[in-house]
Motif scaffolding. Structure first.
Motif, mmCIF file in Angstrom:
data_model
loop_
_atom_site.group_PDB
_atom_site.id
_atom_site.type_symbol
_atom_site.label_atom_id
_atom_site.label_comp_id
_atom_site.label_asym_id
_atom_site.label_seq_id
_atom_site.Cartn_x
_atom_site.Cartn_y
_atom_site.Cartn_z
ATOM 1 N N ALA A 281 3.847 22.081 -16.821
ATOM 2 C CA ALA A 281 2.383 22.046 -16.896
ATOM 3 C C ALA A 281 1.831 23.403 -17.333
ATOM 4 C CB ALA A 281 1.796 21.643 -15.547
ATOM 5 N N GLN A 282 2.427 24.479 -16.814
ATOM 6 C CA GLN A 282 1.951 25.819 -17.187
ATOM 7 C C GLN A 282 2.230 26.101 -18.660
ATOM 8 O OE1 GLN A 282 0.138 27.836 -15.474
ATOM 9 N NE2 GLN A 282 0.308 27.095 -13.376
ATOM 10 N N GLN B 288 5.733 22.223 -12.432
ATOM 11 C CA GLN B 288 4.780 23.323 -12.610
ATOM 12 C C GLN B 288 5.060 24.068 -13.914
ATOM 13 O OE1 GLN B 288 1.964 25.513 -11.543
ATOM 14 N NE2 GLN B 288 1.735 23.387 -11.053
ATOM 15 N N MET C 86 9.344 20.166 -7.954
ATOM 16 C CA MET C 86 7.940 20.577 -8.020
ATOM 17 C C MET C 86 7.777 21.799 -8.935
ATOM 18 S SD MET C 86 5.776 20.472 -4.512
ATOM 19 C CE MET C 86 4.033 20.878 -4.503
ATOM 20 N N ARG D 70 -0.196 24.352 -20.938
ATOM 21 C CA ARG D 70 -1.538 24.890 -20.834
ATOM 22 C C ARG D 70 -1.766 26.041 -21.812
ATOM 23 N NH1 ARG D 70 -4.679 27.078 -15.903
ATOM 24 N NH2 ARG D 70 -3.119 28.704 -15.669
ATOM 25 N N ARG E 76 3.862 35.353 -24.437
ATOM 26 C CA ARG E 76 3.112 34.476 -23.523
ATOM 27 C C ARG E 76 4.060 33.636 -22.675
ATOM 28 N NH1 ARG E 76 -2.045 34.914 -25.226
ATOM 29 N NH2 ARG E 76 -2.129 35.388 -27.432
ATOM 30 N N GLN F 47 8.768 19.274 1.849
ATOM 31 C CA GLN F 47 9.022 19.090 0.436
ATOM 32 C C GLN F 47 10.496 19.192 0.095
ATOM 33 O OE1 GLN F 47 6.178 21.908 -0.890
ATOM 34 N NE2 GLN F 47 4.502 20.513 -0.477
ATOM 35 N N VAL G 181 0.719 26.215 -27.658
ATOM 36 C CA VAL G 181 1.820 25.279 -27.410
ATOM 37 C C VAL G 181 1.430 23.873 -27.879
ATOM 38 C CG1 VAL G 181 3.114 24.078 -25.597
ATOM 39 C CG2 VAL G 181 2.901 26.566 -25.550
ATOM 40 N N MET H 117 0.845 -1.215 0.000
ATOM 41 C CA MET H 117 0.000 0.000 0.000
ATOM 42 C C MET H 117 0.870 1.251 0.000
ATOM 43 S SD MET H 117 -3.184 0.675 -0.132
ATOM 44 C CE MET H 117 -3.526 2.346 -0.617
ATOM 45 N N LEU H 118 0.332 2.298 -0.552
ATOM 46 C CA LEU H 118 1.038 3.566 -0.606
ATOM 47 C C LEU H 118 1.225 4.157 0.786
ATOM 48 C CD1 LEU H 118 -0.844 5.194 -3.547
ATOM 49 C CD2 LEU H 118 1.627 5.166 -3.345
ATOM 50 N N LYS H 119 2.294 4.893 0.926
ATOM 51 C CA LYS H 119 2.484 5.645 2.168
ATOM 52 C C LYS H 119 2.282 7.124 1.864
ATOM 53 C CE LYS H 119 5.690 5.418 5.217
ATOM 54 N NZ LYS H 119 7.037 5.296 5.796
ATOM 55 N N ALA H 120 1.703 7.814 2.811
ATOM 56 C CA ALA H 120 1.459 9.245 2.581
ATOM 57 C C ALA H 120 2.778 9.963 2.342
ATOM 58 C CB ALA H 120 0.742 9.846 3.790
ATOM 59 N N LEU H 121 2.772 10.891 1.394
ATOM 60 C CA LEU H 121 3.959 11.681 1.122
ATOM 61 C C LEU H 121 4.250 12.588 2.301
ATOM 62 C CD1 LEU H 121 3.207 12.769 -2.529
ATOM 63 C CD2 LEU H 121 5.039 11.263 -1.804
ATOM 64 N N PRO I 147 4.905 15.864 4.101
ATOM 65 C CA PRO I 147 4.585 17.231 3.722
ATOM 66 C C PRO I 147 5.837 18.095 3.556
ATOM 67 C CG PRO I 147 3.929 16.804 5.990
ATOM 68 C CD PRO I 147 4.443 15.515 5.445
#
Lengths: 178, 597
Positions: A76-77, A73, A69, A80, A31, A9, A84, A1-5, A7
């Motif tokens: 992903a930005q 981002q 992270m 979007r 842009r 970072q 692009v 089972m997964l373990k919580a990440l 927090p």
């Protein structure tokens, strides 16, 4: 089972070379640049030029740095933005080649001029303009090679440098849009 | 029409709007868009609502869009017409509202010459929109307009500006209808990855303390998403909380609803978020108003995040399971996968979790003390509670808009929304002056409905000129002002965080709202004390005209619960009894938090 990440970072930063295939249309570069300045991301280098006239595509190569992270981002930005087509993180997707072109003007006479030419030869820089008291060298290579050459030219009469910033492409048969 | 027939640019604009099913636009004329206004004059298919300020045109279009699920359309002139829309555009961007804003521009040969009423509209609105266009060729106009509508409503919706130089509007060209081929580069993902769905169901089935946290993405996806969310929550027996944007996505009176979460959310919603071991976030974005201090946000949970915008995932909070897709499709897939999975959920643990939640609920965190005497000062919470109860008695379809501040948070806390698209509030940008123009848009879209702008006396003055629009179109919008003579939320922060120094937050020199209403051809009412309240509300709802009800409320009431900026969910201030003595540091308020907004 997964373990919580956790927090807490990961705060270590890395450099990323990102290739972006965009519509070749007015405002597209604004842009991309506006996205970086507006969201506080770093641009270490950015190059852009049309690469496919028939399909009206341009390719932007951005060198940036940030935590894992933040790099996620940024991708992903970018993805979007409406014009692009494709965003590829060349740093993460395997080996790639990154090159930069520089034009370096050095002025001087006598021993310094001879020394400049000798070093240029060792670095495989080409002489693309010469007068009796100056050279313009053209040099292509990895960023650190260009840095090293520019540093050596400084005491020999370096006048100015013009650099393109990095262009990059993945090794192997596949393209980013494939 | 044959493909060789030519139309003027202005005619192409109206033709494209008609083909997009647009029947109403909100706007304000000016030199650069006169050709479109001339074309509007000569047709009847599209109704134009004349606002009194271009910012209000965008908010009205937002109100129309949010209450119907359709794209809201704005038409303004160049220069100041365009720059006045910027606040509205950013508001729509932050809250993901589909809006197409047509702006006039000086003729192409004058662009860049500092011409009269010239502004670099595409430059100014680039970071204020999802996308924008400058049309330089009349033959591209039809295609661009259809693309603008597609971009505005698809994926994560947002505002799109189309800048129209006057020569393009006058010259003639060929109209291109809706494109048959998909967009070259913009193709949002709407279908979730089945592996991610399966992983999410595995996490949720083995959860002992689960919670569903749903946001505006569920509303934006359409009413079916809200129906599926309700089905999923009932199927699983899980508790459900909504964000400010998500209110109405899950029925407010459902026993499994914990209320809104976040800075002014309920005690039970925030503690359940803090204490859960599995969280399903659907269509919300882990906004700072929701998470509080990030490193202490829900520290023991496995987090699932479903969003149509991949850039929302792992932006603020790292999640264990990412699902990219449209909320309707994600919820349908989750329901199917939950039913197909043979694993039995831990019902014993879930029952214990509900027992804990009920204990938190018993704190009754929204309680307030209303003195029952008719002479008593009206508590703002009580005014909203009575408005809610009396409006519900009418059995009418009710749409609530708000301005921004304490009244907005009280409305979010006390109004129980049973259906989506009935709650229109400026969440992300927090735009004072939003509520009145948004109410115009909602009332235009729903002429028979009861549309109420719950306002504060400071916010309402930011777009008060729109009272004139109400009068012109005979819109029976009710403006319900909680008048405490302060910018209440500013005053509250000054009281709690700045030693009670009420710098510039007193609403001095207020107008007489009753006379103001009358001068705008509306009905003005006032409740000075508790004895007046019900009568004023009943009269306001009975009158078939625009009304301003000036409700004089307790000047010092604060909005609780409150998680101070930079504090964690379990560091909530519950009410006056939790407040530190004046001048002392508040519980949960840190140096780090003080710099946050």
């Amino acid at each position: 089972m997964l373990k919580a990440l956790s927090p807490a970072q990961d705060t270590s930063t890395r450099q990323a070379v990102i290739a972006v295939l965009v519509e070749n249309e007015a405002g597209v570069l604004a842009r991309v640049i506006g996205l970086f300045s507006g969201r506080g991301y770093n641009i270490d280098s950015l190059t852009v030029a049309p690469v496919d006239d028939e399909k009206q595509l341009s390719r932007i190569t951005i060198v940036t740095s940030g935590t894992a992270m933040v790099i996620e981002q940024i991708k992903a930005q970018l993805d979007r933005l409406v014009p692009v087509h494709k965003v590829a993180d060349l740093t993460m997707e395997g080996p790639h080649i990154a090159r930069e072109l520089a034009l370096i003007k050095v002025a001087g006479t006598g021993e310094k001029r001879v020394e400049a030419l000798r070093i240029a030869d060792a670095f495989r820089a080409r002489v693309v303009d010469a007068t009796t008291e100056s050279f313009v060298f053209e040099m292509t290579g990895a960023t650190d090679k260009l840095d090293a050459f520019v540093a050596l030219m400084r005491p020999l009469g370096l006048v100015e440098v013009s650099r393109t910033g990095i262009v990059a492409i993945a090794r192997g048969p596949k393209g980013i849009d494939g | 029409m044959t493909s060789t027939e030519t139309l003027s640019g202005a005619e192409i604009v109206l033709r494209a709007l008609k083909d997009q099913g647009v029947d109403v636009i909100f706007g304000y004329p000016g030199g650069a868009v006169l050709p479109i206004y001339d074309a509007l004059f000569q047709q009847n298919a599209i109704r134009h609502i004349l606002v009194r300020h271009e910012q209000a045109a965008v908010h009205a279009a937002e109100g129309y869009a949010r209450s119907t699920g359709k794209v809201g359309v704005v038409l303004v002139t160049s220069g100041p017409g365009a720059t006045n829309t910027v606040t509205g555009l950013v508001d729509a961007l932050m809250d993901s509202i589909p809006v197409v804003c047509l702006t006039g521009q000086v003729p192409t040969h004058l662009i860049g010459n500092d011409a009269f009423q010239e502004a670099d509209t595409t430059g100014i609105t680039r970071p204020a929109t999802k996308h924008n266009y400058l049309v330089k060729d009349v033959n591209a106009l039809g295609r661009i307009l259809h693309e603008a509508f597609y971009v505005a409503r698809s994926g994560r919706p947002g505002p799109v500006v189309v800048d129209l130089p006057k020569d393009v509007l006058i010259s003639r060209g060929v109209y291109q209808g809706m494109p048959a081929t998909p967009h070259r580069s913009y193709r949002p993902v709407v279908d979730p990855d089945p592996h991610a769905i399966a992983q999410a169901v595995r996490i949720l089935k083995s959860a002992k303390r689960p919670i569903v946290y749903a946001g505006g993405g569920v509303i934006n996806s359409g009413p079916e998403a809200s129906r599926l969310l309700t089905e999923f929550v009932h199927l699983t027996g899980f508790p459900c909380t909504n964000t400010l944007m998500g209110l109405g996505a899950f029925p407010g009176s459902d026993p499994q609803f914990l209320g809104m979460l976040g800075m002014h959310g309920t005690y039970e919603a925030n503690l359940a978020m803090h204490g859960c071991d599995a969280m399903l976030n659907i269509g919300a974005r882990f906004d700072d108003r929701v998470t509080g201090r990030l490193r202490d946000f829900s520290p023991h949970s496995l987090k699932i995040h479903a969003d149509i915008d991949p850039s929302s995932i792992n932006k603020n909070v790292r999640v264990d399971c990412a699902i990219v897709g449209d909320a309707t499709r994600v919820l349908a897939a989750l329901i199917a996968a939950w039913k197909a999975d043979p694993t039995k959920p831990d019902t014993g643990a879930l029952a214990a979790w509900w027992k804990q939640i009920d204990l938190w609920r018993s704190r009754d965190c929204l309680r307030y003390r209303q003195d029952a005497s008719p002479k008593a000062v009206i508590k703002p919470q009580h005014a909203i509670k009575r408005l809610y109860e009396i409006a519900r008695e009418t059995g009418r379809d009710v749409f609530i808009t708000t301005e921004v501040g304490q009244h907005q948070m009280w409305a979010a806390q006390f109004w129980k929304f049973e259906r989506p698209n009935r709650w229109l509030t400026s969440g992300g940008l927090g735009t004072m002056g939003y509520g009145l123009p948004a109410a115009i848009g909602a009332q235009i879209a729903h002429p028979e409905a009861l549309v109420i702008d719950i306002a504060g006396e400071a916010s309402i003055l930011m777009n008060i000129q729109e009272m004139s629009t109400l009068a012109q179109y005979r819109l029976p919008v009710k403006v319900f002002i909680l008048n405490n003579e302060y910018m209440g939320m500013v005053r509250q922060w000054q009281e709690l965080l700045h030693g009670g120094r009420y710098s510039e937050s007193y609403s001095a020199a207020l107008p007489d709202f009753v006379k103001l209403a009358e001068s705008f051809h509306a009905v003005g009412l006032r409740a000075k004390s508790l004895g007046d309240l019900d009568g004023v509300i009943r009269e306001m709802l009975a009158v078939d005209r625009a009304v301003i009800a000036d409700i004089c409320v307790d000047k010092h009431e604060n909005c609780f619960p409150m998680i101070p900026s930079g504090a964690a969910h379990n560091e909530m201030i519950l009410g006056p009894e939790d407040e530190a003595p004046s001048g002392a540091a508040q519980p949960g308020v840190t140096e780090e938090g003080m710099v946050l907004v």
